[in-house]
Design an enzyme around this catalytic site. Structure first.
Site, short mmCIF file in Angstrom:
data_model
loop_
_atom_site.label_atom_id
_atom_site.label_comp_id
_atom_site.label_asym_id
_atom_site.label_seq_id
_atom_site.Cartn_x
_atom_site.Cartn_y
_atom_site.Cartn_z
N PHE A 42 0.83 -1.20 0.00
CA PHE A 42 0.00 0.00 0.00
C PHE A 42 0.87 1.25 0.00
O PHE A 42 0.50 2.28 -0.58
CB PHE A 42 -0.95 0.00 1.20
CG PHE A 42 -1.97 1.10 1.15
CD1 PHE A 42 -2.88 1.17 0.11
CD2 PHE A 42 -2.01 2.09 2.12
CE1 PHE A 42 -3.83 2.18 0.04
CE2 PHE A 42 -2.95 3.12 2.06
CZ PHE A 42 -3.85 3.16 1.01
N TYR A 43 2.02 1.19 0.66
CA TYR A 43 2.98 2.30 0.60
C TYR A 43 3.30 2.63 -0.86
O TYR A 43 3.21 3.79 -1.29
CB TYR A 43 4.26 1.93 1.35
CG TYR A 43 5.44 2.83 1.05
CD1 TYR A 43 5.42 4.17 1.39
CD2 TYR A 43 6.58 2.33 0.42
CE1 TYR A 43 6.50 5.00 1.11
CE2 TYR A 43 7.65 3.14 0.15
CZ TYR A 43 7.62 4.48 0.49
OH TYR A 43 8.68 5.28 0.21
N ALA A 44 3.67 1.62 -1.65
CA ALA A 44 4.00 1.84 -3.06
C ALA A 44 2.80 2.40 -3.82
O ALA A 44 2.95 3.27 -4.68
CB ALA A 44 4.48 0.54 -3.70
#
Length: 332
Positions: free
Chosen positions: A151-153
């Site tokens: 989700f960071y990416a």
């Protein structure tokens, strides 16, 4: 008259080094940082305190996602350099909302500030994590990056799309950086180098994921900062630098990798740490973690076409510098 920069995330690892470099080159710098508790705030406070010894630096504590704050601070800035973010692949599994607030809403606030104040150049940090499931290496800016593994990416890829839309709609010269595994003195405690050094000195085991079969394009922080500072003076305009250029056909917008261009095996990285410490690590081999990727490797041809050759600090030298800083800072 001195040039003025607004740097978000100025008490962070990269932000601190960038502000120090800009100040050394005569810039006036306003540094905004939220001083969040993702890791030891005392480390962030020390970085800001060191920067504040320079009369050209003004520290502001506040969250980048606070409505109107960045707009207020951006007035008169020649460059806005947006580094503030909720970082970390693994933490994004446990606390995804913080990534929406800091990365998506925070970037929206920066874009609105740039729309209102019209800096000569808006520069914003993305990450090599956006390449996700890509297997073609080295990663080039013109490769597709549509399969995020965390989700960071996903949030960082979204900020690239947001940046492009504002560049197109409001003619804001915008450069997005994709950073590759940055390390060095004053590094983050959640990063592998910091965790490994701390564990080895404490006589504790280190966790080796994917049973050691991993490679990373480790990029020394001073080399990365050199790339950022050079790119400040190269806003997207005119024709493409070559077939490798990511320059948009409809906006003054470009994505640029900043990496060493030479991936290092995880076990070679651990060996460099052991050598610098003069101690062997107790290793605990584990499967791949969710959201992680086995390898990263930057194609650095675009940034070098735009700015000239960059310094490339070797892993042994870079790790030794971090270990020297760690021993001095923590008295061990």
């Amino acid at each position: 008259m001195a040039k003025r920069a607004l740097v978000t995330g100025s008490a962070g690892f990269i932000g601190y080094h960038l502000c120090a470099r800009l100040l050394s080159e005569g810039w006036q710098v306003v540094g905004l940082d939220g001083m969040t508790t993702y890791y030891d705030v005392r480390l962030k406070a020390r970085r800001h305190a060191m920067l504040s010894q320079n009369p050209g630096f003004r520290a502001v504590e506040g969250l980048v996602e606070t409505a109107g704050l960045v707009r207020e601070l951006a007035e008169g800035a020649d460059a806005i350099i947006h580094l503030a973010a909720q970082a970390g692949v693994r933490y994004s599994i446990d606390a995804p909302r913080s990534y929406v607030e800091a990365n998506l809403i925070g970037t929206f606030e920066v874009l609105e500030a740039a729309r209102a104040t019209k800096p000569a150049h808006l520069l914003m940090a993305s990450t090599s994590s956006v390449y996700g499931a890509n297997t073609e290496m080295p990663y080039a800016e013109v490769h597709k990056a549509d399969s995020p593994m965390s989700f960071y990416a996903a949030t960082k890829k979204a900020t690239e799309a947001m940046g492009h839309s504002y560049a197109h709609l409001y003619d804001i010269p915008t450069t997005m950086f994709r950073f590759f595994t940055v390390y060095g003195p004053w590094g983050r405690p959640d990063m592998a180098l910091f965790k490994f050094v701390k564990a080895i000195l404490s006589g504790e085991p280190i966790d080796i994921y994917n049973h050691g079969d991993m490679r990373r394009d480790f990029t020394y922080v001073d080399d990365l900062v050199t790339g950022i500072v050079r790119l400040v003076g190269v806003p997207p305009a005119g024709g493409a630098a070559g077939p490798m250029d990511s320059l948009s056909p409809v906006a003054p917008f470009r994505i640029v990798n900043i990496g060493n261009g030479a991936p290092v095996g995880l076990m070679d990285f651990v060996l460099a740490i052991e050598t610098a410490l003069g101690r062997k690590a107790e290793k605990r081999f584990l499967p791949m973690q969710a959201g992680d990727v086995p390898a990263t490797w930057a194609d650095a041809s675009l940034i070098e076409a735009l700015t000239g050759p960059l310094p490339r600090t070797g892993i042994d030298e870079g790790v030794a510098r971090f270990v020297a800083w760690y021993r001095d800072f923590y008295g061990v």
